[in-house]
Scaffold this motif. Structure first.
Motif, PDB file in Angstrom:
ATOM      1  N   GLU A  97     -10.377   9.433 -15.682  1.00 43.38           N
ATOM      2  CA  GLU A  97     -11.438   8.604 -16.064  1.00 43.38           C
ATOM      3  C   GLU A  97     -10.813   7.299 -16.896  1.00 43.38           C
ATOM      4  N   PHE A  98      -9.802   7.380 -17.916  1.00 43.48           N
ATOM      5  CA  PHE A  98      -9.271   6.394 -18.691  1.00 43.48           C
ATOM      6  C   PHE A  98      -8.254   5.475 -17.543  1.00 43.48           C
ATOM      7  N   TRP A  99      -7.824   6.051 -16.767  1.00 40.46           N
ATOM      8  CA  TRP A  99      -6.894   5.133 -15.855  1.00 40.46           C
ATOM      9  C   TRP A  99      -7.975   4.254 -14.918  1.00 40.46           C
ATOM     10  N   MET A 100      -8.923   4.940 -14.412  1.00 40.18           N
ATOM     11  CA  MET A 100      -9.939   3.910 -13.644  1.00 40.18           C
ATOM     12  C   MET A 100     -10.654   3.000 -14.651  1.00 40.18           C
ATOM     13  N   ARG A 101     -10.850   3.211 -15.781  1.00 36.71           N
ATOM     14  CA  ARG A 101     -11.476   2.282 -16.807  1.00 36.71           C
ATOM     15  C   ARG A 101     -10.471   1.020 -16.754  1.00 36.71           C
ATOM     16  N   CYS A 102      -9.139   1.452 -17.016  1.00 34.31           N
ATOM     17  CA  CYS A 102      -8.335   0.449 -17.042  1.00 34.31           C
ATOM     18  C   CYS A 102      -8.057  -0.443 -15.859  1.00 34.31           C
ATOM     19  N   VAL A 103      -7.935   0.180 -14.680  1.00 30.19           N
ATOM     20  CA  VAL A 103      -8.274  -0.462 -13.343  1.00 30.19           C
ATOM     21  C   VAL A 103      -9.561  -1.529 -13.400  1.00 30.19           C
ATOM     22  N   THR A 104     -10.457  -1.024 -13.613  1.00 28.10           N
ATOM     23  CA  THR A 104     -11.631  -1.771 -13.771  1.00 28.10           C
ATOM     24  C   THR A 104     -11.740  -3.042 -14.366  1.00 28.10           C
ATOM     25  N   GLU A 105     -11.094  -2.819 -15.644  1.00 25.48           N
ATOM     26  CA  GLU A 105     -11.057  -3.955 -16.647  1.00 25.48           C
ATOM     27  C   GLU A 105      -9.924  -4.903 -15.872  1.00 25.48           C
ATOM     28  N   ALA A 106      -8.906  -4.434 -15.334  1.00 26.56           N
ATOM     29  CA  ALA A 106      -8.024  -5.380 -14.722  1.00 26.56           C
ATOM     30  C   ALA A 106      -8.504  -6.214 -13.675  1.00 26.56           C
ATOM     31  N   LEU A 107      -9.475  -5.617 -13.030  1.00 25.16           N
ATOM     32  CA  LEU A 107     -10.004  -6.185 -11.915  1.00 25.16           C
ATOM     33  C   LEU A 107     -11.033  -7.498 -12.320  1.00 25.16           C
ATOM     34  N   GLU A 108     -11.687  -7.136 -13.524  1.00 24.85           N
ATOM     35  CA  GLU A 108     -12.260  -8.177 -14.450  1.00 24.85           C
ATOM     36  C   GLU A 108     -11.622  -9.244 -14.957  1.00 24.85           C
ATOM     37  N   ASP A 109     -10.267  -9.086 -14.807  1.00 19.78           N
ATOM     38  CA  ASP A 109      -9.278 -10.181 -15.531  1.00 19.78           C
ATOM     39  C   ASP A 109      -8.820 -11.217 -14.233  1.00 19.78           C
ATOM     40  N   ARG A 110      -9.208 -12.425 -14.378  1.00 17.06           N
ATOM     41  CA  ARG A 110      -8.859 -13.349 -13.482  1.00 17.06           C
ATOM     42  C   ARG A 110      -7.333 -13.336 -13.052  1.00 17.06           C
ATOM     43  N   LYS A 111      -6.390 -13.156 -14.230  1.00 18.48           N
ATOM     44  CA  LYS A 111      -5.076 -13.493 -14.057  1.00 18.48           C
ATOM     45  C   LYS A 111      -4.352 -12.286 -13.350  1.00 18.48           C
ATOM     46  N   ALA A 112      -5.062 -10.954 -13.792  1.00 18.71           N
ATOM     47  CA  ALA A 112      -4.494  -9.677 -13.179  1.00 18.71           C
ATOM     48  C   ALA A 112      -4.919  -9.313 -12.055  1.00 18.71           C
ATOM     49  N   ARG A 113      -6.243  -9.831 -11.618  1.00 19.80           N
ATOM     50  CA  ARG A 113      -6.933  -9.443 -10.344  1.00 19.80           C
ATOM     51  C   ARG A 113      -5.967  -9.424  -9.067  1.00 19.80           C
ATOM     52  N   PRO A 114      -5.638 -10.568  -8.891  1.00 22.07           N
ATOM     53  CA  PRO A 114      -4.776 -10.555  -7.559  1.00 22.07           C
ATOM     54  C   PRO A 114      -3.527  -9.605  -7.322  1.00 22.07           C
ATOM     55  N   GLY A 115      -2.994  -9.493  -8.397  1.00 22.48           N
ATOM     56  CA  GLY A 115      -1.935  -8.326  -8.466  1.00 22.48           C
ATOM     57  C   GLY A 115      -2.190  -6.973  -8.116  1.00 22.48           C
ATOM     58  N   ILE A 116      -3.394  -6.680  -8.954  1.00 20.46           N
ATOM     59  CA  ILE A 116      -4.121  -5.256  -8.977  1.00 20.46           C
ATOM     60  C   ILE A 116      -4.408  -4.891  -7.458  1.00 20.46           C
ATOM     61  N   ILE A 117      -5.299  -6.065  -6.928  1.00 25.88           N
ATOM     62  CA  ILE A 117      -5.718  -5.741  -5.681  1.00 25.88           C
ATOM     63  C   ILE A 117      -4.491  -5.326  -4.494  1.00 25.88           C
ATOM     64  N   GLU A 118      -3.568  -6.297  -4.542  1.00 27.87           N
ATOM     65  CA  GLU A 118      -2.287  -6.266  -3.974  1.00 27.87           C
ATOM     66  C   GLU A 118      -1.656  -4.504  -4.031  1.00 27.87           C
ATOM     67  N   GLN A 119      -1.627  -4.052  -5.178  1.00 23.18           N
ATOM     68  CA  GLN A 119      -1.202  -2.728  -5.594  1.00 23.18           C
ATOM     69  C   GLN A 119      -2.229  -1.818  -4.963  1.00 23.18           C
ATOM     70  N   LEU A 120      -3.576  -2.000  -5.087  1.00 26.02           N
ATOM     71  CA  LEU A 120      -4.358  -1.123  -4.399  1.00 26.02           C
ATOM     72  C   LEU A 120      -4.281  -0.877  -3.005  1.00 26.02           C
ATOM     73  N   ARG A 121      -3.925  -2.006  -2.246  1.00 24.96           N
ATOM     74  CA  ARG A 121      -3.426  -1.959  -0.657  1.00 24.96           C
ATOM     75  C   ARG A 121      -2.420  -0.910  -0.593  1.00 24.96           C
ATOM     76  N   THR A 122      -1.403  -0.951  -1.286  1.00 23.05           N
ATOM     77  CA  THR A 122      -0.502   0.074  -1.105  1.00 23.05           C
ATOM     78  C   THR A 122      -0.630   1.519  -1.523  1.00 23.05           C
ATOM     79  N   GLY A 123      -1.931   1.538  -2.302  1.00 25.67           N
ATOM     80  CA  GLY A 123      -2.179   2.947  -2.599  1.00 25.67           C
ATOM     81  C   GLY A 123      -1.568   3.475  -4.001  1.00 25.67           C
ATOM     82  N   VAL A 124      -0.541   2.440  -4.618  1.00 22.63           N
ATOM     83  CA  VAL A 124       0.157   3.012  -5.648  1.00 22.63           C
ATOM     84  C   VAL A 124      -0.178   1.966  -6.881  1.00 22.63           C
TER      85      VAL A 124
END
Length: 723
Positions: A97-124
């Motif tokens: 639950e905590f890790w998912m919250r960190c991911v959600t907050e990262a997706l709301e961050d304009r600078k971090a969002r593109p990199g996180i989306i790219e990682q999500l596509r790889t599944g890791v």
């Protein structure tokens, strides 16, 4: 400002040097000083409080400021301990639950969002790339505001600071105790001895310095003060050169020799020349450290000093230009020829080596006549062997019983450990028992015979400190193998580190094992919450220092063992970090308080050993449900990076089994020998303090003892080891 020598005295002896200052009415300031000490788990003795009350207020205040700074560092309260989860141990979330919250907050961050989306596509997802992961999300003051005050409890630690003599007297006494120690000192204490030796170079000196590493440190101070160093082997000179170069006087790690001044070069060469001239056979010792002597010769330039030809021989042996036959080589030749009796006769001239070779000699002996020769030689030379070696061999033989099936544990001088199956043949049982009887008798002969010995029962299971390297500097720390009771409902571990140059991530974890050493569960940054307790959250960067905690409810623990560990995930080693230490606290459930409360700290030790996984101690539940600590002070090599509790479960469990099943010689062993020899041994009773001098052994110095009493506590436990 804290006087460095005063700090050393308090840290080593828990004695407050008697302050020098004008008389006055310092009673109010003294009581305030005592109250401030109690807030961090310390207290002034009655004598100390009375003496301070008769001094001027300014003197008391100055003493208080210096002393508080020292004891706060002793207990780990000199730094700010923040936590990732602001109200830890309450409201620690489920890990996923905590890790998912960190991911959600990262997706709301304009600078971090593109990199996180790219990682999500790889599944890791790499947690370290999430902006809200691994760094404090609140200030230290905000964390404090989220916690209630600590409720005082009877079980809170209260360490008494006793009144000592003048600073000069206390410094001299500490110097003599460390320099004259019969057991090797740990690295921290050896460094302290160096400071004290330079200060005391022109003062009183110990009658004897039996430990070679100690002698090297003292010799360096003597040489700097213009005195002649104490040298009787060529290795003494090599150790001295290492000390002068800031290197390792134990000769376990290579030393880069510095450029030495001409007077120092002359002193070292003259020392070598005298040693070899007096005993030419000592040239053979050069072969043990041949490469080190070669490098030292490059700094000493012996060819420039033809008046010391024996010193030149040392370096000729190192280069292979001159023959020297080692004692060990002669012994090996005899054993290789199956001449056990001849090897025993030769080893009698080196009693310490004979004792260290006992296991091999008994296994090599093919006849009863040869075994009898070994036993007879031991009886003849036992009085010439150091007490530390006698006790070490006694402990070894106790754990060498026939058909034990135990693991063989190897622990080097720096605490690095590994375990293997013991494939050696058993030592003959009759000879093993006879040797134990001989060693017991020899130890008993050397022990003091006080008229009355008072013993705190909690000290009886403390292991004898046969080496200062079997422990660590800190507060409440006991030698490796010691067992001590654990009283309290909540057990809380803490680690603090501050990186020096590189981003550094240490991870505090706790492995829970059952009675068969199988894993039950663990707490770490990958498992923040379990039935047993909570983890305070992962901190991954410590430029200003960082802390992690694990909170455990002992009544809820599944299994038999709790093994806290500190893993280096990335960055600086323990010795490289600016500061790193581990400890544990004990509390009652209703106490609340901040994550770190100094007066609940039972133990705090420095983390400065090799390896990338630290194992300070383990906790074991007895059949009656009580808990005890087993002190380890061990380090595993680990991986170059990314060490995690999940990856070292098997190695930790195997090592723990080897340590737990090994029996140490304890204080109880020595007091038993003294009782058998006629000493009156009684259990300490604080309600009836005797008026006459006694010998007292306990975990802390009690109040009210006669000033001429001999007091042995963990701070000077090495004094129990007979010479």
């Amino acid at each position: 400002m804290v006087h460095p020598l005063e700090r050393l005295v308090i840290r080593h002896t828990l004695r407050l040097p008697s302050p020098a200052g004008p008389a006055g009415e310092g009673d109010v300031a003294a009581r305030q000083f005592d109250a401030a000490l109690m807030s961090v788990g310390f207290k002034l003795s009655a004598d100390a409080l009375r003496t301070l009350s008769g001094l001027s207020e300014g003197t008391v205040v100055d003493t208080a400021v210096r002393t508080l700074a020292t004891v706060r560092e002793l207990v780990g309260d000199h730094v700010r301990h923040n936590v990732y989860f602001v109200d830890f141990p309450a409201n620690v979330p489920d890990t996923f639950e905590f890790w998912m919250r960190c991911v959600t907050e990262a997706l709301e961050d304009r600078k971090a969002r593109p990199g996180i989306i790219e990682q999500l596509r790889t599944g890791v997802i790499n947690l370290l790339t999430l902006p809200s992961y691994g760094t404090y999300r609140h200030t230290y003051d905000e964390m404090l505001a989220a916690h209630d005050e600590l409720t005082a409890a009877v079980g809170d630690r209260l360490t008494v600071l006793h009144l000592g003599g003048t600073l000069d007297d206390e410094v001299t006494a500490l110097y003599l105790a460390l320099a004259g120690s019969t057991t090797p000192l740990g690295d921290e204490h050896l460094a302290d001895l160096g400071v004290l030796a330079e200060h005391c170079a022109d003062g009183d000196q110990p009658a004897e310095i039996p430990v070679r590493e100690n002698r090297a440190v003292v010799n360096a101070a003597r040489l700097k003060a213009g005195s002649v160093p104490l040298l009787d082997t060529v290795t003494d000179v090599l150790r001295l050169a290492c000390a002068l170069s800031g290197g390792d006087v134990s000769l376990q790690a290579p030393t880069r020799f510095r450029k030495l001044s001409r007077p120092v070069r002359r002193a070292l060469l003259a020392g070598l020349d005298e040693v070899v001239a007096r005993a030419p056979a000592k040239l053979a010792d050069v072969l043990v450290h041949r490469e080190e002597f070669k490098r030292l010769g490059e700094r000493l330039h012996p060819h420039e000093y033809p008046r010391w030809p024996h010193a030149a021989d040392v370096f000729a042996v190192a280069r292979g230009e001159k023959k020297a036959y080692t004692f060990d080589g002669r012994v090996e030749a005899l054993l290789g020829a199956d001449d056990v009796t001849g090897a025993v006769r030769l080893l009698e001239s080196a009693p310490g080596k004979l004792f260290r070779a006992l296991d091999r000699l008994l296994r090599s002996a093919a006849t009863q006549e040869e075994r009898d020769a070994v036993l007879a030689a031991v009886e003849r030379v036992a009085p010439e062997v150091s007490g530390r070696v006698v006790l070490s061999v006694r402990e070894y033989l106790h754990n060498r019983a026939e058909e034990t099936g135990r693991k063989r544990v190897f622990i080097n001088r720096t605490g690095r450990a590994h375990v293997t199956d013991d494939a050696r043949r058993a030592v003959p049982e009759d000879e093993r028992k006879q040797l134990i009887a001989v060693l017991d008798a020899e130890t008993a002969r050397r022990l003091p015979a006080p008229e009355r010995l008072l013993v705190d029962p909690d000290v009886l299971d403390v292991a004898l400190p046969l080496s200062g390297r079997a422990t660590a500097a800190g507060l409440g720390v006991l030698p490796r193998g010691s067992v001590s009771p654990v009283d309290g409902e909540l057990l809380r571990f803490f680690v603090y580190w501050k990186q020096r140059q590189r981003v550094t991530d240490y991870d505090l974890s706790a492995l829970l094992l059952d009675a068969r050493y199988d894993t039950v569960s663990w707490l770490s940054y990958t498992n923040l919450r379990e039935v047993e307790g909570e983890h305070s959250g992962d901190i991954t960067n410590a430029p200003d220092g960082a802390s992690e905690f694990i909170n455990l409810r002992l009544g809820s623990v599944r299994g038999t063992y709790i093994v806290p560990q500190v893993n280096i995930y990335s960055g600086e080693r323990f010795e490289e970090a600016e500061e790193s230490f581990f400890g544990f606290m004990l509390r009652e459930a209703e106490q609340q308080g901040q994550p770190f409360e100094p007066r609940t700290v039972r133990m705090k030790s420095e983390l400065r050993g090799p390896g990338r996984v630290a194992l300070p101690l383990a906790f074991r539940r007895a059949e009656d449900g009580s808990w005890h600590a087993k002190w380890l002070h061990l380090y595993l090599k680990g991986h170059p990076a990314h060490n995690r509790v999940e990856g070292n479960q098997v190695s930790v469990a195997t090592l723990l089994q080897g340590i737990v099943e090994r029996e140490q010689l304890t204080v109880g062993y020595l007091t038993g020998l003294m009782a058998n020899a006629g000493t009156e041994v009684a259990i300490w009773d604080a309600a009836s303090v005797p008026d006459e001098p006694v010998t007292y052994i306990g975990l802390e110095r009690p109040e009210g003892l006669h000033p001429d009493s001999v007091v042995i506590t963990p701070e000077n436990l090495r004094d129990l080891i007979p010479e």
